[in-house]
Scaffold this motif. Structure first.
Motif, PDB file in Angstrom:
ATOM      1  N   UNK A 162     -51.440   2.132 -24.945  1.00 28.48           N
ATOM      2  CA  UNK A 162     -51.237   2.510 -26.329  1.00 28.48           C
ATOM      3  C   UNK A 162     -51.815   3.872 -26.650  1.00 28.48           C
ATOM      4  N   UNK A 163     -51.669   4.264 -27.887  1.00 26.55           N
ATOM      5  CA  UNK A 163     -52.066   5.611 -28.292  1.00 26.55           C
ATOM      6  C   UNK A 163     -53.566   5.771 -28.394  1.00 26.55           C
ATOM      7  N   UNK A 164     -54.277   4.665 -28.566  1.00 26.67           N
ATOM      8  CA  UNK A 164     -55.682   4.804 -28.890  1.00 26.67           C
ATOM      9  C   UNK A 164     -56.587   4.912 -27.690  1.00 26.67           C
ATOM     10  N   UNK A 165     -57.699   5.566 -27.942  1.00 23.56           N
ATOM     11  CA  UNK A 165     -58.745   5.712 -26.962  1.00 23.56           C
ATOM     12  C   UNK A 165     -59.464   4.367 -26.838  1.00 23.56           C
ATOM     13  N   UNK A 166     -59.538   3.803 -25.635  1.00 28.22           N
ATOM     14  CA  UNK A 166     -60.227   2.531 -25.472  1.00 28.22           C
ATOM     15  C   UNK A 166     -61.549   2.731 -24.745  1.00 28.22           C
TER      16      UNK A 166
ATOM     17  N   UNK B 331     -62.171  26.403 -23.932  1.00 28.06           N
ATOM     18  CA  UNK B 331     -62.610  25.069 -23.545  1.00 28.06           C
ATOM     19  C   UNK B 331     -61.870  23.989 -24.317  1.00 28.06           C
ATOM     20  N   UNK B 332     -61.830  24.134 -25.622  1.00 28.62           N
ATOM     21  CA  UNK B 332     -61.267  23.071 -26.447  1.00 28.62           C
ATOM     22  C   UNK B 332     -59.756  22.931 -26.243  1.00 28.62           C
ATOM     23  N   UNK B 333     -59.314  21.701 -26.176  1.00 25.31           N
ATOM     24  CA  UNK B 333     -57.877  21.452 -26.092  1.00 25.31           C
ATOM     25  C   UNK B 333     -57.324  21.389 -27.520  1.00 25.31           C
ATOM     26  N   UNK B 334     -56.236  22.101 -27.730  1.00 22.00           N
ATOM     27  CA  UNK B 334     -55.628  22.072 -29.061  1.00 22.00           C
ATOM     28  C   UNK B 334     -55.237  20.644 -29.402  1.00 22.00           C
ATOM     29  N   UNK B 379     -52.384  10.805 -41.011  1.00 23.61           N
ATOM     30  CA  UNK B 379     -52.647   9.371 -40.915  1.00 23.61           C
ATOM     31  C   UNK B 379     -53.629   9.029 -39.790  1.00 23.61           C
ATOM     32  N   UNK B 380     -54.846   9.581 -39.857  1.00 25.06           N
ATOM     33  CA  UNK B 380     -55.826   9.161 -38.852  1.00 25.06           C
ATOM     34  C   UNK B 380     -56.196   7.693 -39.061  1.00 25.06           C
ATOM     35  N   UNK B 381     -56.760   7.102 -38.018  1.00 20.75           N
ATOM     36  CA  UNK B 381     -57.078   5.679 -38.061  1.00 20.75           C
ATOM     37  C   UNK B 381     -58.040   5.268 -39.157  1.00 20.75           C
ATOM     38  N   UNK B 382     -59.011   6.095 -39.419  1.00 22.37           N
ATOM     39  CA  UNK B 382     -60.010   5.702 -40.404  1.00 22.37           C
ATOM     40  C   UNK B 382     -60.624   6.917 -41.046  1.00 22.37           C
ATOM     41  N   UNK B 383     -61.598   6.705 -41.898  1.00 17.70           N
ATOM     42  CA  UNK B 383     -62.208   7.814 -42.640  1.00 17.70           C
ATOM     43  C   UNK B 383     -62.978   8.789 -41.755  1.00 17.70           C
ATOM     44  N   UNK B 384     -63.151   8.464 -40.476  1.00 14.78           N
ATOM     45  CA  UNK B 384     -63.810   9.436 -39.597  1.00 14.78           C
ATOM     46  C   UNK B 384     -62.835  10.471 -39.059  1.00 14.78           C
ATOM     47  N   UNK B 385     -61.569  10.389 -39.436  1.00 17.37           N
ATOM     48  CA  UNK B 385     -60.615  11.432 -39.070  1.00 17.37           C
ATOM     49  C   UNK B 385     -60.226  11.405 -37.601  1.00 17.37           C
ATOM     50  N   UNK B 386     -59.841  12.561 -37.078  1.00 13.92           N
ATOM     51  CA  UNK B 386     -59.360  12.647 -35.692  1.00 13.92           C
ATOM     52  C   UNK B 386     -60.503  12.795 -34.719  1.00 13.92           C
ATOM     53  N   UNK B 387     -60.406  12.165 -33.549  1.00  9.85           N
ATOM     54  CA  UNK B 387     -61.437  12.358 -32.527  1.00  9.85           C
ATOM     55  C   UNK B 387     -61.521  13.830 -32.132  1.00  9.85           C
ATOM     56  N   UNK B 393     -57.829  13.644 -25.926  1.00 11.80           N
ATOM     57  CA  UNK B 393     -56.491  14.255 -25.993  1.00 11.80           C
ATOM     58  C   UNK B 393     -55.871  14.502 -24.620  1.00 11.80           C
ATOM     59  N   UNK B 394     -56.714  14.643 -23.599  1.00  7.60           N
ATOM     60  CA  UNK B 394     -56.155  14.877 -22.254  1.00  7.60           C
ATOM     61  C   UNK B 394     -55.935  13.532 -21.580  1.00  7.60           C
ATOM     62  N   UNK B 395     -54.856  12.882 -21.892  1.00  7.32           N
ATOM     63  CA  UNK B 395     -54.542  11.626 -21.227  1.00  7.32           C
ATOM     64  C   UNK B 395     -53.098  11.716 -20.762  1.00  7.32           C
ATOM     65  N   UNK B 396     -52.728  10.859 -19.815  1.00  9.78           N
ATOM     66  CA  UNK B 396     -51.353  10.944 -19.310  1.00  9.78           C
ATOM     67  C   UNK B 396     -50.312  10.890 -20.432  1.00  9.78           C
ATOM     68  N   UNK B 397     -50.456   9.925 -21.330  1.00  6.30           N
ATOM     69  CA  UNK B 397     -49.387   9.822 -22.319  1.00  6.30           C
ATOM     70  C   UNK B 397     -49.350  11.005 -23.278  1.00  6.30           C
ATOM     71  N   UNK B 398     -50.509  11.520 -23.665  1.00 10.20           N
ATOM     72  CA  UNK B 398     -50.484  12.649 -24.603  1.00 10.20           C
ATOM     73  C   UNK B 398     -49.987  13.916 -23.907  1.00 10.20           C
ATOM     74  N   UNK B 399     -50.384  14.109 -22.665  1.00 10.40           N
ATOM     75  CA  UNK B 399     -49.912  15.284 -21.927  1.00 10.40           C
ATOM     76  C   UNK B 399     -48.392  15.191 -21.722  1.00 10.40           C
ATOM     77  N   UNK B 400     -47.930  13.994 -21.387  1.00  7.66           N
ATOM     78  CA  UNK B 400     -46.492  13.815 -21.175  1.00  7.66           C
ATOM     79  C   UNK B 400     -45.733  14.064 -22.471  1.00  7.66           C
ATOM     80  N   UNK B 401     -46.300  13.605 -23.574  1.00  8.74           N
ATOM     81  CA  UNK B 401     -45.622  13.790 -24.860  1.00  8.74           C
ATOM     82  C   UNK B 401     -45.509  15.274 -25.196  1.00  8.74           C
TER      83      UNK B 401
END
Lengths: 410, 462
Positions: A162-166, B331-334, B379-387, B393-401
């Protein structure tokens, strides 16, 4: 002409990348080693703090209805599952599982996290499996720490989906993660150039290499010398799919597909449990997503695999026993764990009941936890994979006392 | 030290063929206080206007329900649908304009900071129309306040109707307030909700590791009672739901007579707290520089914050004047929004293109892919905003997207794609690495060449 990315080519790529073992999940061979045992474990994190006593309703406790003039207004006999408990209507489609002994609950359970009641800390502690918050940047999850105890575990043994960090699956042991929404296509020349370019960035390169392997695992090829129009059509089709919002079913399908194969552990999350106001309405949607997910997994696994499967649904904390001024509940302590699967000794509610009278509440407001949620998870891992109790108590959950076996699994 | 290319990549909205890059730190800073040209050219409806849509929709829906089965029902049904349709169109325009601002701006630092603060003060509406009110909230409460004092920004964000609804403050009532007592007499419960108070301490000011207790949360929640919204969906202070008696937060007692002034006082005190100075400084350094920033840069921001009681311009100046800010390794990934917007800016996809792109295509080309890259719009998950961390952000699915999008979106948005070799130079300037230049040259066709440049580590990092 289509061409699937061959395993040799893929492994060749990972060695070209020259990653260190820590940076690259590709150092362990993919899909080659035999799977450790044939039990399956799925952990679903219910993000937002599920109200355990709204989900598993303690009608047998006289204080329950008193504390919740709106939320516990009517008792529905059709949803009564024991002399003491009923379930929320959002779980009604799971009742056949209860009758079949494939659904169970643990009541009044909690992590050691107590007073601050922050979602973010609560989820971190639940997934880290620790007593306190670990220092930032050095966090690992308990499901990841389990992996070294599974003989023959490989990267594909465990999947975060899924999309979320686990955080639960984050750590030193290699695991896979994937969101089944992504599909990928590149020409063979483009693929070679991508490979070349990614050599300068091991982290990104490793992620990209894994992405290509995973995108290829769903039946469509990745290396695809197709026309420009074909490519456009593909992207639009993917976007349309995602719009339909049935992501949880895609996740269920993907999890089932991996678990039918060599994977043994999968984890993902379902959010939407933070019900500060108008809880009566707000709880229906996440409960039906959860029910649909479990039923879909059962269907896709098939009976043989389902019978070896345990699903644990855990949340970071429960909610206040009294409803608040806005017909919702605030962050509380004791919560409920939901278990499903053919391997579960279902049809029963585990754990002690502390009572709901004022004097029995934690800090006068929350359900008093009577067990550590980590102990149940530890017994599920023990019974599923034969991991010794000492390893679970020290290596996986540092310093946990698991107590005697509750006989959670068949 | 200062380098215009790095300034655009690290602190701005990416290189552009069109916009003039800032040539000094002074220009970057003065850009923040100059006239907000992008807000003027690409307007986003402020909440004060947008809320009328929500109000009218709610009224029409109420009338529709009240007239169920009666002849007027259809009139209200049509009215309701027309308002919803309008709101959707406005939302589409706001989304488009959010990109256009990033594509056209010459003060990219302002856009980045606005997003940073929007994320820090994450708020979302809950009902159908209000869900689209994040842009209007940011336009009104955040954007005009990013170059003033932190306490003013804090007060504007916390007291905004959208925040009051998002964190359930609007309905929270003191257990001993007049309203709660009257409700109790009729057998109903109206009471306290601690959500906003908790997040103010944990996320917006002190940070979770600061030494506050559950008692502070509770007291702050009691002090906040009265912050509410009226039927017009505007901010109001209701003394009838305010908890009587004095409250003590972090050892400081706030007067017995509850008032808006008390609430502003507690927020100012929280804003000036040393833990807040540290929390905000760390967060800024992590956002712009590294997940593990140099202790010296955090210390410099913290000192600037404390010396000025949270004057944000002083804090930004400390950031830009620190040598660590101009380290040549990116260093930081966009994040997905930064990634997509910088890509469109480099591709010179401008106003003429985006304004004639249909709503539906915008969804398919920008909105949905951003979701798949892990950052659903507003639409972040919660009031803490985006990680913040790269590892998120550097994960297979996000990189593939990202790759998947880079292959398709440029062609969908530009009739004639540029030569990948020229594009590589435009996108990365003097920072174009040799391997990326080679790849741009060796690609079989333009669209793959461009996709590869966009997916290159050099382009994806800032």
């Amino acid at each position: 002409m289509t061409e699937r990315l061959s395993r040799r080519k893929f492994l060749g790529w990972s060695s070209v990348l020259g990653c260190s073992a820590a940076a690259s999940p590709l150092m362990t061979p993919v899909s080659l080693a035999s799977a450790p045992g044939d039990r399956r474990l799925i952990v679903i994190i219910l993000r937002g703090g599920m109200d355990g006593i709204d989900v598993l309703r303690p009608w047998g406790d006289r204080a329950f209805a008193e504390m919740r003039p709106n939320l516990a207004k009517e008792q529905n006999n059709a949803l009564q599952i024991t002399d003491f408990h009923g379930v929320h209507a959002g779980l009604k489609h799971l009742l056949p599982l209860w009758q079949a002994g494939d659904l169970g609950f643990v009541q009044a359970t909690s992590t050691p996290y107590r007073d601050k009641r922050s979602h973010f800390d609560g989820q971190d502690i639940l997934e880290a499996g620790t007593v306190d918050l670990a220092p930032l940047g050095r966090r690992t999850g308990w499901l990841n720490r389990l992996l070294p105890y599974l003989p023959g575990a490989v990267e594909r043994t465990a999947f975060a989906i899924g999309r979320e960090d686990m955080l639960l699956l984050t750590g030193d042991a290699s695991v896979s993660n994937w969101s089944p929404e992504v599909d990928l296509t590149l020409s063979s020349q483009g693929m070679r150039l991508l490979e070349l370019m990614m050599q300068s960035d091991p982290d990104m390169g490793a992620a990209m290499a894994q992405a290509i392997a995973l995108a290829g695992s769903d039946g469509d090829s990745v290396t695809f010398d197709m026309s420009e129009q074909g490519m456009m059509d593909e992207m639009m089709a993917d976007a349309q799919e995602a719009r339909k919002g049935k992501t949880h079913l895609k996740i269920a399908d993907f999890a089932a597909e991996q678990l039918r194969g060599e994977s043994r552990i999968a984890s993902f999350s379902i959010s939407g449990w933070d019900t500060h106001a108008n809880q009566q309405r707000a709880l229906n949607a996440p409960l039906s997503r959860l029910s649909e997910t479990i039923l879909r997994i059962k269907q896709e696994l098939g009976k043989k695999v389902w019978d070896k499967t345990t699903i644990l649904c855990m949340t970071e904390f429960g909610r206040t026993v009294r409803e608040n001024g806005t017909k919702g509940t605030d962050h509380g302590t004791g919560g409920t764990m939901i278990m499903a699967g053919g391997a579960v000794r279902g049809g029963r509610v585990f754990g002690g009941w502390p009572g709901l009278a004022d004097s029995e509440l934690y800090q006068g407001r929350d359900l008093m936890p009577t067990s550590d949620v980590r102990a149940w998870a530890a017994w599920a891992m023990h019974d599923s994979f034969g991991v010794p109790q000492s390893a679970l108590e020290s290596g996986v959950f540092g310093g946990l006392d698991m107590g005697a076996s509750p006989g959670l699994l068949l | 030290m200062f380098d215009p290319t790095l300034a655009e990549i690290r602190f701005g909205t990416g290189l552009s063929q069109r916009a003039v890059a800032p040539n000094s730190i002074g220009v970057m800073l003065s850009g923040l206080t100059a006239v907000d040209e992008m807000a003027r050219q690409f307007p986003v409806e402020p909440y004060n206007d947008y809320r009328l849509r929500i109000r009218d929709f709610n009224q029409a829906r109420k009338m529709f329900r009240r007239n169920r089965g009666k002849p007027d029902q259809e009139v209200y049904n049509q009215a309701r649908k027309a308002i919803a349709r309008d709101a959707r169109r406005v939302y589409g325009d706001m989304f488009r304009n959010a990109f256009l601002r990033r594509i056209h701006t010459e003060t990219g630092f302002r856009e980045r900071l606005t997003f940073f603060w929007q994320d820090h003060f994450t708020a979302r509406g809950k009902s159908a129309l209000a869900k689209r009110a994040t842009g209007p909230y940011v336009e009104e409460a955040i954007r005009p306040n990013i170059s003033g004092k932190f306490e003013d920004l804090l007060i504007a964000a916390i007291m905004h109707p959208l925040m009051l609804t998002y964190l359930d403050q609007a309905q929270s009532a003191g257990p001993n307030s007049k309203v709660a007592k009257r409700a109790a007499d009729r057998g109903r419960v109206r009471g306290l909700n601690e959500n906003l108070a908790r997040e103010v301490l944990e996320l917006h000011t002190l940070g979770v590791s600061a030494g506050y207790t559950q008692k502070d949360v509770r007291q702050l929640a009691e002090l906040f009672t009265g912050l509410s919204i009226d039927k017009e969906l505007l901010f109001t202070f209701r003394s009838a739901i305010s908890e009587p008696g004095a409250e003590t937060v972090l050892g400081e007692e706030y007067a017995v007579q509850a008032s808006l002034d008390n609430i502003k006082d507690v927020l100012s005190n929280l804003a000036r707290h040393p833990a807040t100075a540290r929390h905000i400084s760390e967060k800024l350094a992590r956002h712009f520089l590294s997940d593990h920033p140099d202790a010296s840069v955090v210390a410099a921001l913290e000192a600037a914050y404390r010396d000025t009681d949270g004057d944000l311009m002083a804090v930004y100046a400390a950031l830009l004047n620190h040598p660590a800010s101009w380290h040549s390794d990116a260093v930081k990934v966009k994040r997905p929004y930064d990634f997509m917007a910088t890509a469109l800016r480099a591709l010179d996809v401008g106003e003429s293109t985006l304004s004639r792109t249909r709503e539906k295509d915008l969804r398919n080309i920008l909105y949905i892919p951003m979701q798949i890259m892990g950052q659903p719009w507003e639409a972040p998950n919660g009031p803490d905003g985006w990680p913040e961390e790269n590892t998120h952000w550097i994960t297979p699915q996000f990189m593939a997207a990202r790759l998947q999008w880079a292959l398709a979106a440029p062609r969908a948005l530009r009739r004639n794609l540029p030569d990948p070799r020229e594009f590589a130079r435009a996108a990365l300037g003097e920072r174009l690495p040799r391997d990326v230049a080679f790849v741009a040259e060796a690609a079989e066709n333009r669209w793959e060449g461009i996709a590869l440049v966009l997916t290159s580590p050099a382009f994806q990092r800032q």
